[in-house]
Enzyme design. Structure first.
Site, mmCIF file in Angstrom:
data_model
loop_
_atom_site.group_PDB
_atom_site.id
_atom_site.type_symbol
_atom_site.label_atom_id
_atom_site.label_comp_id
_atom_site.label_asym_id
_atom_site.label_seq_id
_atom_site.Cartn_x
_atom_site.Cartn_y
_atom_site.Cartn_z
ATOM 1 C CG ASP A 154 -2.001 -1.035 1.199
ATOM 2 O OD1 ASP A 154 -2.427 -1.403 0.087
ATOM 3 O OD2 ASP A 154 -2.444 -1.459 2.282
ATOM 4 C CG ASP B 136 -6.661 -1.485 -1.557
ATOM 5 O OD1 ASP B 136 -6.842 -2.720 -1.674
ATOM 6 O OD2 ASP B 136 -5.778 -0.984 -0.833
#
EC number: 3.4.23.36
Length: 172
Positions: A117, A131
């Site tokens: 991330d 995401d």
């Protein structure tokens, strides 16, 4: 429509994997980079769980869920006759596959790997392109369902009959 689904999924997956590779190579986890002031930062993390660090000790469960979502979506897609649904399902498959790839190829591997991330907004968990794709897919699917548009491209009233009387008699 399957071709559109595949193109969207491949584009999402490729963008996700390329941006994760760049983030991993160029970012220092200890030094976030401001892109748009404090609105958007690049902040590298390796997430063993899901959003908000949920299920960090059950990464294998997330792997199973992502695998089932991908397989179920592919099964559902055989009835696909709608461009918006093709885009939504392509986003879902591409995003799920992006994070699923991390679970298998990133340490510790074997379906338990940590997802890369790197996008950070204020008061929000750090996330990635996969995401974004999954959330966009969910929003689009919810909108299509709200509008009553089926995967075959027809509205619910068209599939079940509008319930209006015909020239020759009753509606039922």
């Amino acid at each position: 429509m399957l071709a559109l689904l595949v193109v969207v999924a491949v584009c999402c997956y490729t963008l996700d994997q390329v941006t994760k590779a760049l983030a991993s190579a160029k970012l220092d986890p200890m030094r976030p980079k401001h892109v748009i002031g404090s609105l958007l930062q690049l902040h590298l993390t390796n997430n063993p769980g899901a959003a908000f660090s949920i299920a960090t000790n059950a990464t294998w469960v997330l792997t199973i869920i992502a695998s089932v979502v991908i397989l179920a979506t592919i099964f559902i897609a055989r009835r696909l006759r709608s461009k918006p649904w093709a885009c939504a399902l392509g986003l879902l498959i591409g995003g799920a596959l992006g994070n699923l790839t991390d679970r298998f190829v990133r340490p510790p591997g074997g379906g338990r790997g940590h997802v890369v991330d790197f996008l950070e907004l204020p008061h929000w968990p750090i996330f990635n392109v996969a995401d974004c794709c999954v959330v966009t897919a969910a929003c689009l699917i919810a909108l299509l369902a709200f509008l009553g548009i089926g995967i075959d491209g027809r509205r619910a009233a068209d599939r079940t009959g509008s319930g209006t009387p015909t020239a020759g008699g009753d509606s039922e």
